[in-house]
Design a protein around this motif. Structure first.
Motif, PDB file in Angstrom:
ATOM      1  N   HIS A   1       0.859  -1.171   0.000  1.00  0.00           N
ATOM      2  CA  HIS A   1       0.000   0.000   0.000  1.00  0.00           C
ATOM      3  C   HIS A   1       0.901   1.228   0.000  1.00  0.00           C
ATOM      4  N   ILE A   2       0.709   2.115  -0.941  1.00  0.00           N
ATOM      5  CA  ILE A   2       1.538   3.311  -1.071  1.00  0.00           C
ATOM      6  C   ILE A   2       0.646   4.525  -0.847  1.00  0.00           C
ATOM      7  N   THR A   3       1.072   5.356   0.064  1.00  0.00           N
ATOM      8  CA  THR A   3       0.381   6.617   0.317  1.00  0.00           C
ATOM      9  C   THR A   3       1.371   7.726   0.050  1.00  0.00           C
ATOM     10  N   SER A   4       0.971   8.666  -0.780  1.00  0.00           N
ATOM     11  CA  SER A   4       1.887   9.768  -1.092  1.00  0.00           C
ATOM     12  C   SER A   4       1.209  11.085  -0.783  1.00  0.00           C
ATOM     13  N   GLU A   5       2.021  12.077  -0.491  1.00  0.00           N
ATOM     14  CA  GLU A   5       1.527  13.389  -0.159  1.00  0.00           C
ATOM     15  C   GLU A   5       2.375  14.411  -0.888  1.00  0.00           C
ATOM     16  N   VAL A   6       1.725  15.356  -1.523  1.00  0.00           N
ATOM     17  CA  VAL A   6       2.446  16.395  -2.258  1.00  0.00           C
ATOM     18  C   VAL A   6       2.142  17.735  -1.598  1.00  0.00           C
ATOM     19  N   LYS A   7       3.204  18.476  -1.271  1.00  0.00           N
ATOM     20  CA  LYS A   7       3.060  19.790  -0.689  1.00  0.00           C
ATOM     21  C   LYS A   7       3.683  20.816  -1.617  1.00  0.00           C
ATOM     22  N   ILE A   8       2.944  21.848  -1.934  1.00  0.00           N
ATOM     23  CA  ILE A   8       3.453  22.908  -2.821  1.00  0.00           C
ATOM     24  C   ILE A   8       3.660  24.141  -1.972  1.00  0.00           C
ATOM     25  N   LYS A   9       4.864  24.702  -2.059  1.00  0.00           N
ATOM     26  CA  LYS A   9       5.187  25.906  -1.269  1.00  0.00           C
ATOM     27  C   LYS A   9       4.961  27.138  -2.090  1.00  0.00           C
TER      28      LYS A   9
END
Length: 57
Positions: free
Chosen positions: A49-57
């Motif tokens: 199971h892969i969980t990814s999170e993307v944060k844009i500054k």
């Protein structure tokens, strides 16, 4: 006899298939079929199971 008919009539894989007159592609197909059956029968098949999170500054 067509290729499909030859594939349907293949037995499960065993180590001396080539010596019994099967062609290399038939041995490979029998091996793949046997491996597929074993994986489907196993209950402990690992799940990823892969969980990814993307944060844009």
């Amino acid at each position: 006899m067509s290729v499909f008919e030859k594939m349907v009539s293949l037995p499960d894989y065993y180590p001396t298939m080539e010596q019994d007159g099967y062609e290399p592609w038939q041995v490979l197909e029998a091996f793949r079929r046997t491996q597929r059956k074993q994986l489907q029968e196993e209950d402990d098949f690992p799940r990823i199971h892969i969980t990814s999170e993307v944060k844009i500054k």
